[in-house]
Design a protein around this motif. Structure first.
Motif, PDB file in Angstrom:
ATOM      1  N   THR A 274       0.757  -1.351  -0.026  1.00 25.74           N
ATOM      2  CA  THR A 274       0.182  -0.099   0.129  1.00 25.74           C
ATOM      3  C   THR A 274       1.031   1.238   0.165  1.00 25.74           C
ATOM      4  OG1 THR A 274      -1.717  -1.170   1.074  1.00 25.74           O
ATOM      5  CG2 THR A 274      -1.888   1.144   1.291  1.00 25.74           C
ATOM      6  N   GLN A 275       0.666   2.034  -1.057  1.00 23.34           N
ATOM      7  CA  GLN A 275       1.662   3.261  -1.313  1.00 23.34           C
ATOM      8  C   GLN A 275       0.860   4.405  -1.515  1.00 23.34           C
ATOM      9  OE1 GLN A 275       5.256   2.882  -3.529  1.00 23.34           O
ATOM     10  NE2 GLN A 275       5.117   0.442  -3.082  1.00 23.34           N
ATOM     11  N   PRO A 276       0.881   5.374  -0.969  1.00 21.41           N
ATOM     12  CA  PRO A 276       0.244   6.669  -1.035  1.00 21.41           C
ATOM     13  C   PRO A 276       0.494   7.271  -2.422  1.00 21.41           C
ATOM     14  CG  PRO A 276       1.707   7.164   0.334  1.00 21.41           C
ATOM     15  CD  PRO A 276       1.795   5.969   0.227  1.00 21.41           C
ATOM     16  N   ASN A 277       1.697   6.945  -3.228  1.00 19.49           N
ATOM     17  CA  ASN A 277       2.259   7.647  -4.490  1.00 19.49           C
ATOM     18  C   ASN A 277       2.832   6.445  -5.341  1.00 19.49           C
ATOM     19  OD1 ASN A 277       1.345  10.442  -4.015  1.00 19.49           O
ATOM     20  ND2 ASN A 277       2.964  10.417  -2.610  1.00 19.49           N
ATOM     21  N   SER A 278       2.062   5.842  -5.891  1.00 23.00           N
ATOM     22  CA  SER A 278       2.546   4.616  -6.658  1.00 23.00           C
ATOM     23  C   SER A 278       2.758   5.026  -8.021  1.00 23.00           C
ATOM     24  CB  SER A 278       1.299   3.349  -6.606  1.00 23.00           C
ATOM     25  OG  SER A 278       1.820   2.340  -7.491  1.00 23.00           O
ATOM     26  N   SER A 279       3.753   4.599  -8.616  1.00 25.11           N
ATOM     27  CA  SER A 279       4.286   4.766  -9.764  1.00 25.11           C
ATOM     28  C   SER A 279       2.939   4.746 -10.942  1.00 25.11           C
ATOM     29  CB  SER A 279       5.442   3.961 -10.535  1.00 25.11           C
ATOM     30  OG  SER A 279       4.993   2.725 -10.685  1.00 25.11           O
ATOM     31  N   MET A 280       3.160   5.522 -11.906  1.00 23.12           N
ATOM     32  CA  MET A 280       2.321   5.640 -13.010  1.00 23.12           C
ATOM     33  C   MET A 280       2.061   4.191 -13.712  1.00 23.12           C
ATOM     34  SD  MET A 280       2.200   7.913 -16.472  1.00 23.12           S
ATOM     35  CE  MET A 280       0.621   7.898 -17.774  1.00 23.12           C
ATOM     36  N   LEU A 281       3.179   3.501 -13.885  1.00 22.30           N
ATOM     37  CA  LEU A 281       3.246   2.102 -14.616  1.00 22.30           C
ATOM     38  C   LEU A 281       2.401   0.827 -13.658  1.00 22.30           C
ATOM     39  CD1 LEU A 281       4.101  -0.099 -16.467  1.00 22.30           C
ATOM     40  CD2 LEU A 281       6.061  -0.018 -15.271  1.00 22.30           C
ATOM     41  N   LEU A 282       2.829   1.230 -12.184  1.00 24.92           N
ATOM     42  CA  LEU A 282       2.376   0.343 -11.506  1.00 24.92           C
ATOM     43  C   LEU A 282       0.818   0.333 -11.036  1.00 24.92           C
ATOM     44  CD1 LEU A 282       2.918  -2.349  -9.599  1.00 24.92           C
ATOM     45  CD2 LEU A 282       3.255  -0.738  -7.690  1.00 24.92           C
ATOM     46  N   THR A 283       0.340   1.856 -11.072  1.00 27.77           N
ATOM     47  CA  THR A 283      -1.103   2.085 -10.911  1.00 27.77           C
ATOM     48  C   THR A 283      -2.123   1.473 -12.223  1.00 27.77           C
ATOM     49  OG1 THR A 283      -0.471   4.082  -9.804  1.00 27.77           O
ATOM     50  CG2 THR A 283      -2.649   3.910 -10.745  1.00 27.77           C
ATOM     51  N   ARG A 284      -1.266   1.788 -13.273  1.00 30.33           N
ATOM     52  CA  ARG A 284      -1.861   1.271 -14.761  1.00 30.33           C
ATOM     53  C   ARG A 284      -1.985  -0.469 -14.482  1.00 30.33           C
ATOM     54  NH1 ARG A 284      -5.856   1.468 -17.977  1.00 30.33           N
ATOM     55  NH2 ARG A 284      -5.363   1.334 -20.227  1.00 30.33           N
ATOM     56  N   LEU A 285      -1.250  -0.843 -14.498  1.00 28.30           N
ATOM     57  CA  LEU A 285      -1.117  -2.240 -14.347  1.00 28.30           C
ATOM     58  C   LEU A 285      -2.017  -2.854 -13.211  1.00 28.30           C
ATOM     59  CD1 LEU A 285       2.649  -3.034 -15.142  1.00 28.30           C
ATOM     60  CD2 LEU A 285       0.872  -3.068 -16.844  1.00 28.30           C
ATOM     61  N   TRP A 286      -2.054  -2.400 -12.225  1.00 27.60           N
ATOM     62  CA  TRP A 286      -3.076  -2.812 -11.198  1.00 27.60           C
ATOM     63  C   TRP A 286      -4.585  -2.761 -11.354  1.00 27.60           C
ATOM     64  CZ3 TRP A 286      -1.941  -5.458  -6.959  1.00 27.60           C
ATOM     65  CH2 TRP A 286      -2.925  -5.476  -5.857  1.00 27.60           C
TER      66      TRP A 286
END
Length: 300
Positions: A274-286
């Motif tokens: 759980t991260q408040p500022n996840s990377s754009m890549l990881l957010t998209r893949l999630w």
């Protein structure tokens, strides 16, 4: 038909004036008028009520306007997707996966690459406990593991991929109980090859034997799925494996399988810190992973 003609139409509806609509589109008024007339000629309908001034859209024009808005919105979405893929074309992802789930990784990566074609991925096999540790230390970005192994204090996000189903598997030469189901007592009478005792999948199997108060005949224990597959397909031993961990050859020319009465079905899922500022890549893949559903594939 050109996209700019649809842009002209939307601008006319917004400004209700030929000159102001042309100015907003960065063209001359004659160019805008000619573009709209060309659109009308191509469609064979009257779109604009006009004399020397703009008097509004015809009924047919209103329907065309709806299509124009949808078309340009879809184009804008396509441009955003293209820009996203270009921005992260060199992106990398590290995934840890527990051994029984290793065969779902190619399917998951196919889903990821449908939106990030140039994605570079490093995949390594670990136990669920190791996956959690490496996620905490940021050596991994995603993990595939048993969700009942997540810590109660939280700190992780999870998505269910499928409920794990264990089955008895053996080559056609090995006599198995008739029917689709078998008991733990039936299995205990067979020579078995099983995963190692430190693996969660094996612990679930051992719990089944204990609850049935029977002792299995275990001839081989290993953490290598390839070795279990070789023993199974060679017709030497039977095994208990998750459906997701079975070799592909099932049926007359491969393995016969039986469902097991009273066997636990823990959820296997995708995990991240759980991260408040996840990377754009990881957010998209999630987000993309939310569409990944293999429950039907790994159920028999």
């Amino acid at each position: 038909m050109f996209l700019r003609q649809l842009t002209y139409l939307i601008a006319l509806d917004r400004y209700r004036h030929f000159s102001r609509a042309a100015e907003s589109c960065g063209v001359s008024q004659p160019a805008l008028s000619a573009g709209v007339r060309q659109l009308e000629n191509e469609l064979g309908i009257t779109i604009i009520q006009r004399n020397r001034r703009f008097y509004g859209l015809t009924e047919e024009g209103k329907r065309v306007l709806l299509w124009a808005r949808q078309t340009l919105a879809a184009l804008d979405g396509l441009k955003q997707e293209a820009a996203f893929a270009q921005d992260i074309a060199g992106g990398s992802l590290s995934i840890g996966v527990m051994p029984p789930a290793i065969q779902i990784v190619p399917l998951l990566l196919e889903t990821f690459r449908s939106v990030v074609p140039a994605l570079h991925v490093e995949v390594k096999v670990y136990s669920s406990a190791e996956i959690l540790r490496l996620l905490r230390e940021h050596h991994l970005q995603l993990g595939i593991m048993y969700l009942d192994q997540l810590p109660e204090e939280g700190g992780f996000d999870a998505q269910i991929l499928y409920p794990e189903q264990h089955v008895l598997a053996a080559a056609a030469s090995v006599p198995l109980p008739a029917g689709r189901y078998c008991s733990w007592a039936d299995i205990a009478a067979l020579p078995l090859c099983l995963l190692s005792r430190n693996m969660r999948s094996r612990q679930l199997v051992d719990a089944g034997f204990r609850e049935a108060d029977v002792t299995p005949t275990v001839m081989l224990e290993t953490d290598a799925l390839e070795l279990l597959h070789a023993e199974l397909l060679g017709g030497r031993l039977a095994s208990i494996l998750p459906v997701a961990a079975l070799p592909e050859r099932i049926g007359p020319s491969g393995l016969q399988i039986r469902r097991i009465n009273g066997c636990a079905s823990p959820d296997v899922g995708l995990v991240r810190m759980t991260q408040p500022n996840s990377s754009m890549l990881l957010t998209r893949l999630w987000d993309v992973a939310k569409t990944f559903n293999v429950a039907d594939i790994y159920t028999v």
